[in-house]
Design a protein around this motif. Structure first.
Motif, short mmCIF file in Angstrom:
data_model
loop_
_atom_site.label_atom_id
_atom_site.label_comp_id
_atom_site.label_asym_id
_atom_site.label_seq_id
_atom_site.Cartn_x
_atom_site.Cartn_y
_atom_site.Cartn_z
N PRO A 1 1.54 6.92 -7.34
CA PRO A 1 0.29 6.61 -8.04
C PRO A 1 0.36 6.89 -9.54
CG PRO A 1 0.08 8.64 -6.78
CD PRO A 1 1.38 8.01 -6.38
N LEU B 1 2.06 2.00 -3.53
CA LEU B 1 1.00 2.58 -4.37
C LEU B 1 0.80 4.05 -4.03
CD1 LEU B 1 -1.67 -0.27 -4.34
CD2 LEU B 1 -0.35 0.54 -6.31
N ARG B 2 0.86 4.39 -2.77
CA ARG B 2 0.66 5.77 -2.34
C ARG B 2 1.81 6.68 -2.77
NH1 ARG B 2 0.99 7.40 3.87
NH2 ARG B 2 3.16 7.53 3.25
N ASP B 3 3.02 6.13 -2.78
CA ASP B 3 4.19 6.94 -3.09
C ASP B 3 4.38 7.18 -4.59
OD1 ASP B 3 4.79 7.23 -0.44
OD2 ASP B 3 6.35 5.69 -0.39
N PRO C 1 0.82 -1.22 0.00
CA PRO C 1 0.00 0.00 0.00
C PRO C 1 0.85 1.27 0.00
CG PRO C 1 -0.87 -1.60 1.56
CD PRO C 1 0.45 -2.13 1.10
N ARG C 2 1.97 1.25 0.72
CA ARG C 2 2.85 2.42 0.75
C ARG C 2 3.43 2.69 -0.64
NH1 ARG C 2 6.16 5.40 4.37
NH2 ARG C 2 7.01 7.07 3.03
#
Length: 202
Positions: A100, A96-98, A93-94
């Motif tokens: 996008p 994907l957030r960093d 998840p990190r």
């Protein structure tokens, strides 16, 4: 034993085929032509949902036919391994957030070095490692505190699939970002994290 391994390999092959097909550029182009701008927001959630659904048969067969135990790690070492797996679960998840912008259909399907392709923009976890998904996947698998014959076969095949997929993904990033990504590759390892963060040149 061999029958259960054969079924497991078939399940894994089916998952890999569907997963790779949906990730291919021709399918992505078809989806974007069909859905237009809606594809940019719908693709990733639907892709992840299909990935989960298609891996369920593999998990079920592996649960029913685990094979013979090869080892079981005793405490307290098993809890250290589980702790490592928990950390690896957070990495996905990190990642994907960093970044996008790396996963937007419009950017992936655009011409190299075009405004739509965007800037590489390295920050967050990508300053330490190029492919956090490959790293987290390998850690989650190989830090499992027990091992069976069937699980070992699946882990070996999955490792090969993940490494090949990572190489393919990087080739797309090179096509999308050009020399920016090539310079990044020279400074940051694909699998092994750096000890010091990398900062993109202005």
């Amino acid at each position: 034993m061999f029958a259960s391994i054969f079924i497991l390999v078939l399940c894994l092959a089916g998952f890999a085929f569907i997963h790779s097909l949906l990730a291919s550029l021709p399918v992505k182009r078809f989806i974007r032509r069909s859905l237009g701008s809606k594809a940019d927001t719908l693709y990733m959630p639907v892709y992840n949902l299909i990935a989960v659904i298609t891996i369920i048969p593999l998990v079920y067969v592996l649960y029913k036919y685990p094979g013979e135990f090869l080892y079981v790690i005793p405490s307290p070492w098993r809890w250290l391994m589980v702790a490592g797996q928990v950390v690896a679960f957070i990495v996905g998840p990190r990642a994907l957030r960093d970044a996008p912008h790396r996963f937007k259909l419009r950017a992936q399907l655009s011409a190299p070095n075009s405004p739509e392709a965007g800037h590489l923009d390295i920050h967050g976890i990508y300053r330490w490692i190029r492919d956090p998904f490959l790293f987290s996947g390998l850690v989650i698998m190989w830090l499992t505190p027990f091992m069976t014959t069937n699980l070992l076969v699946i882990y070996i095949l999955t490792t090969v699939y993940l490494v090949i997929g990572s190489l393919h993904w990087e080739s797309r990033l090179v096509a999308q970002f050009g020399d920016q990504y090539r310079d990044y590759q020279k400074h940051v390892h694909r699998i092994i994290p750096r000890l010091k963060p990398y900062y993109e040149k202005e």
